[in-house]
Motif scaffolding. Structure first.
Motif, PDB file in Angstrom:
ATOM      1  N   MET A  70       0.828  -1.213   0.000  1.00  0.00           N
ATOM      2  CA  MET A  70       0.000   0.000   0.000  1.00  0.00           C
ATOM      3  C   MET A  70       0.864   1.264   0.000  1.00  0.00           C
ATOM      4  SD  MET A  70      -3.206   0.309   2.485  1.00  0.00           S
ATOM      5  CE  MET A  70      -4.734  -0.318   1.923  1.00  0.00           C
ATOM      6  N   LYS A  71       0.431   2.214  -0.774  1.00  0.00           N
ATOM      7  CA  LYS A  71       1.205   3.447  -0.823  1.00  0.00           C
ATOM      8  C   LYS A  71       1.040   4.253   0.476  1.00  0.00           C
ATOM      9  CE  LYS A  71      -0.193   4.779  -5.017  1.00  0.00           C
ATOM     10  NZ  LYS A  71      -0.525   5.798  -5.986  1.00  0.00           N
ATOM     11  N   ILE A  72       2.023   5.074   0.783  1.00  0.00           N
ATOM     12  CA  ILE A  72       1.956   5.895   1.998  1.00  0.00           C
ATOM     13  C   ILE A  72       0.752   6.836   1.935  1.00  0.00           C
ATOM     14  CG2 ILE A  72       3.163   7.652   3.350  1.00  0.00           C
ATOM     15  CD1 ILE A  72       5.776   6.415   2.375  1.00  0.00           C
ATOM     16  N   LYS A  73       0.487   7.327   0.734  1.00  0.00           N
ATOM     17  CA  LYS A  73      -0.631   8.263   0.544  1.00  0.00           C
ATOM     18  C   LYS A  73      -1.952   7.606   0.976  1.00  0.00           C
ATOM     19  CE  LYS A  73      -2.252  11.182  -3.242  1.00  0.00           C
ATOM     20  NZ  LYS A  73      -2.185  11.289  -4.700  1.00  0.00           N
ATOM     21  N   GLN A  74      -2.135   6.349   0.546  1.00  0.00           N
ATOM     22  CA  GLN A  74      -3.375   5.642   0.889  1.00  0.00           C
ATOM     23  C   GLN A  74      -3.469   5.392   2.395  1.00  0.00           C
ATOM     24  OE1 GLN A  74      -2.681   2.489  -1.850  1.00  0.00           O
ATOM     25  NE2 GLN A  74      -4.171   3.247  -3.320  1.00  0.00           N
ATOM     26  N   LEU A  75      -2.322   4.994   2.999  1.00  0.00           N
ATOM     27  CA  LEU A  75      -2.304   4.752   4.447  1.00  0.00           C
ATOM     28  C   LEU A  75      -2.649   6.023   5.216  1.00  0.00           C
ATOM     29  CD1 LEU A  75       0.767   2.445   5.019  1.00  0.00           C
ATOM     30  CD2 LEU A  75      -1.592   1.989   5.668  1.00  0.00           C
ATOM     31  N   LEU A  76      -2.050   7.117   4.780  1.00  0.00           N
ATOM     32  CA  LEU A  76      -2.302   8.418   5.432  1.00  0.00           C
ATOM     33  C   LEU A  76      -3.781   8.756   5.378  1.00  0.00           C
ATOM     34  CD1 LEU A  76       0.560  10.823   4.351  1.00  0.00           C
ATOM     35  CD2 LEU A  76      -0.107  10.200   6.679  1.00  0.00           C
ATOM     36  N   ILE A  77      -4.393   8.480   4.242  1.00  0.00           N
ATOM     37  CA  ILE A  77      -5.800   8.834   4.088  1.00  0.00           C
ATOM     38  C   ILE A  77      -6.681   7.961   4.984  1.00  0.00           C
ATOM     39  CG2 ILE A  77      -7.706   8.657   2.435  1.00  0.00           C
ATOM     40  CD1 ILE A  77      -5.662  10.020   0.486  1.00  0.00           C
ATOM     41  N   ILE A  78      -6.347   6.686   5.086  1.00  0.00           N
ATOM     42  CA  ILE A  78      -7.121   5.802   5.968  1.00  0.00           C
ATOM     43  C   ILE A  78      -6.983   6.268   7.427  1.00  0.00           C
ATOM     44  CG2 ILE A  78      -7.201   3.452   6.905  1.00  0.00           C
ATOM     45  CD1 ILE A  78      -6.536   2.527   4.022  1.00  0.00           C
ATOM     46  N   PHE A  79      -5.766   6.652   7.787  1.00  0.00           N
ATOM     47  CA  PHE A  79      -5.496   7.144   9.133  1.00  0.00           C
ATOM     48  C   PHE A  79      -6.318   8.419   9.413  1.00  0.00           C
ATOM     49  CE2 PHE A  79      -2.523   9.262  12.223  1.00  0.00           C
ATOM     50  CZ  PHE A  79      -2.686   8.318  13.218  1.00  0.00           C
ATOM     51  N   TRP A  80      -6.328   9.283   8.438  1.00  0.00           N
ATOM     52  CA  TRP A  80      -7.075  10.552   8.534  1.00  0.00           C
ATOM     53  C   TRP A  80      -8.572  10.270   8.689  1.00  0.00           C
ATOM     54  CZ3 TRP A  80      -7.693  15.771   8.599  1.00  0.00           C
ATOM     55  CH2 TRP A  80      -8.769  16.313   7.930  1.00  0.00           C
ATOM     56  N   ILE A  81      -9.083   9.336   7.883  1.00  0.00           N
ATOM     57  CA  ILE A  81     -10.508   8.996   7.957  1.00  0.00           C
ATOM     58  C   ILE A  81     -10.851   8.495   9.361  1.00  0.00           C
ATOM     59  CG2 ILE A  81     -12.222   7.282   7.182  1.00  0.00           C
ATOM     60  CD1 ILE A  81     -11.180   7.609   4.393  1.00  0.00           C
ATOM     61  N   LEU A  82      -9.971   7.651   9.909  1.00  0.00           N
ATOM     62  CA  LEU A  82     -10.221   7.101  11.249  1.00  0.00           C
ATOM     63  C   LEU A  82     -10.299   8.214  12.287  1.00  0.00           C
ATOM     64  CD1 LEU A  82      -8.135   3.843  11.464  1.00  0.00           C
ATOM     65  CD2 LEU A  82     -10.588   4.119  11.773  1.00  0.00           C
ATOM     66  N   ILE A  83      -9.331   9.133  12.229  1.00  0.00           N
ATOM     67  CA  ILE A  83      -9.315  10.236  13.204  1.00  0.00           C
ATOM     68  C   ILE A  83     -10.592  11.064  13.096  1.00  0.00           C
ATOM     69  CG2 ILE A  83      -8.194  12.421  13.804  1.00  0.00           C
ATOM     70  CD1 ILE A  83      -5.566  11.154  13.192  1.00  0.00           C
TER      71      ILE A  83
END
Lengths: 43, 455
Positions: A1-14
């Motif tokens: 998984m790209k870092i960009k996608q991980l960051l977005i999932i993390f952001w969605i969770l927050i």
């Protein structure tokens, strides 16, 4: 998984948890947004 | 052909989802009609009465005697025409609204097809199919679904005009936007946004720009003129509707509610009494729009001068709330559930979340919690994708497009900031869904694309 996608999932969770807190407490807006608005002096 | 088949499939899906909700609500039952569809506290009863009086007495009036200046005419005419054809059954109008919304879905496909490409267009219309707020208002006697249809139509025509440099289409777009304004006055200042879009969308040809703007504005104002003249003739006041003065006025009420801790109704009645007293003093008969509106506007401007920082703060909070309310509450109510009220405590600043959580889990029903979690997840994901889509537009240096879309979203959130309800989000939903589809396609791995390219 790209870092960009991980960051977005993390952001969605927050944001989602933040959103959930708003609902729990029947607040006008979410807690994190309130902190931001307070910082700008709009709360 | 294959893509067309996908579109037809999406439209059929949109229709069946809406129809399923319609059948679930059962608006043809007398109890549902009286308690939910024509709810006393909502606006829908007003539209219903306007339509009934229009076909029975030929008057645009709530009670059949005093003329109405609060509403614009197109939605009551729309409802009334179906009452005339099929008898006074609100469910027929709701069924027609579902069909209209399927057409709106198609218009959104066309709009994003012109602006972006086929992939984004397909995804946008698919997201629109499952948008809960839209589905809900399909089965409500409110202006929003019809207004969105007319508004989208006018946007499609405008974008078409910009793309093909066709002056006739600019005029047509203005005319249709005028019609949208006669359905719902929220669009009345939107030509300003559209003119900015026209200016930034046409490159270099100055006289052509001038012609396009003149035609657009001219036809927009010309469409509104007959109704404004009617208001002048009947009520002595040249205006579209008196609703524009009542919305800012609500902010004052909200401020008083937060300051004094009284209920909304108490404060509203209190200010209402002050207005009535002022009107009585001047010998103004209640219901006369021009004088009543002047007093209301004066109260608002006095308030604004005194407390403008407070006003701006309330307005921004309202704008945030407009995008935060997810509407699971009303969905639950519409499907026959009785929402559990958790009485908010007065001091909401220091809250014990664990205590709150316990209270919430024990009081709310499982269905309510699940609905809430699902709806808010959808909302959060869509907004995130829309933000991603916005940045990818900037990355591709499509500044004019990014600017136009943001301006449109900004306009509606600014105007509706005073009355935050998911209903007022409806005009911007297609816009942020487009951005969200753009964001989603940007995030998805492009491996498959490169493979097909190789083969």
């Amino acid at each position: 998984m790209k870092i960009k996608q991980l960051l977005i999932i993390f952001w969605i969770l927050i944001v989602y948890i933040d959103y959930y807190f708003r609902f729990l407490s029947d607040r006008y807006i979410t807690p994190i947004l309130e902190v931001i608005l307070k910082k700008i002096g709009l709360w | 052909m294959d893509k067309n088949r996908i579109l037809i499939f999406i439209l059929l899906l949109a229709f069946s989802v809406r129809l399923a909700f319609f059948l679930g609500v059962r608006p043809w039952q007398e109890k549902v009609r009286d308690e939910l569809i024509l709810e006393k506290s909502g606006d829908s009863l007003g539209y219903h009465l306007l339509a009934v009086n229009l076909i029975k007495k030929g008057k645009f009036s709530f009670d059949g005697i005093n003329p109405c200046f609060f509403r614009t005419p197109f939605y009551p005419i729309f409802v009334g025409s179906f009452y005339l054809l099929f008898g006074i059954h609100p469910w027929v109008v709701l069924l027609i609204q579902i069909l209209i919304d399927v057409v709106t879905c198609w218009l959104i496909y066309i709009l994003s097809l012109i602006i972006f490409n086929k992939k984004i267009a397909t995804l946008t219309s698919l997201l629109y199919t499952f948008e809960p707020t839209i589905i809900y208002f399909n089965v409500a006697l409110y202006t929003d679904i019809f207004a969105l249809f007319v508004f989208m139509f006018s946007l499609v025509v405008l974008v078409w005009a910009l793309k093909n440099n066709n002056l006739l289409f600019f005029a047509l777009s203005g005319l249709i936007l005028g019609m949208a304004t006669l359905v719902k006055p929220i669009f009345q200042f939107f030509p300003v946004v559209m003119i900015i879009i026209i200016i930034s969308g046409i490159k270099n040809i100055n006289i052509y720009k001038f012609k396009a703007i003149t035609l657009f504005t001219g036809f927009f104002l010309l469409t509104l003129l007959p109704w404004q003249l009617r208001n002048l003739r009947v009520g002595g006041h040249f205006c579209l509707s008196t609703i524009s003065s009542s919305h800012p006025y609500r902010t004052i009420i909200r401020y008083e509610v937060s300051r004094t801790g009284k209920s909304f109704k108490e404060v509203s009645d209190g200010i209402g009494a002050i207005i009535k007293e002022k009107m009585d003093k001047k010998g103004i008969v209640d219901g006369c729009p021009s004088k009543g509106e002047k007093i209301r506007k004066k109260i608002f401007f006095d308030f604004f001068k005194k407390y403008w920082p407070v006003y701006i703060s309330i307005h921004i909070k309202g704008m945030c709330r407009l995008f935060l309310t997810n509407g699971s509450y009303m969905f639950y109510k519409m499907l026959g559930g009785i929402p559990t009220e958790i009485i908010p405590e007065k001091n909401t600043v220091d809250i014990n979340y664990i205590h709150r959580f316990k209270k919430y889990i024990t009081k709310k029903t499982m269905l309510e919690i699940i609905l809430f979690l699902l709806f808010s997840a959808l909302l959060v994901i869509t907004y995130t994708l829309a933000i991603v889509g916005f940045f990818s537009l900037l990355n591709e240096k499509k500044y004019v497009l990014a600017f136009s879309l943001t301006l449109t979203i900004g306009y509606f959130s600014f105007i509706s900031g005073m009355v935050p309800s998911p209903r007022y989000r409806i005009p911007v939903i297609p816009i942020y869904l487009m951005l969200a589809s753009k964001g989603l396609l940007d995030l998805l791995p492009k491996k498959r694309l490169s493979l097909s390219h190789l083969s």
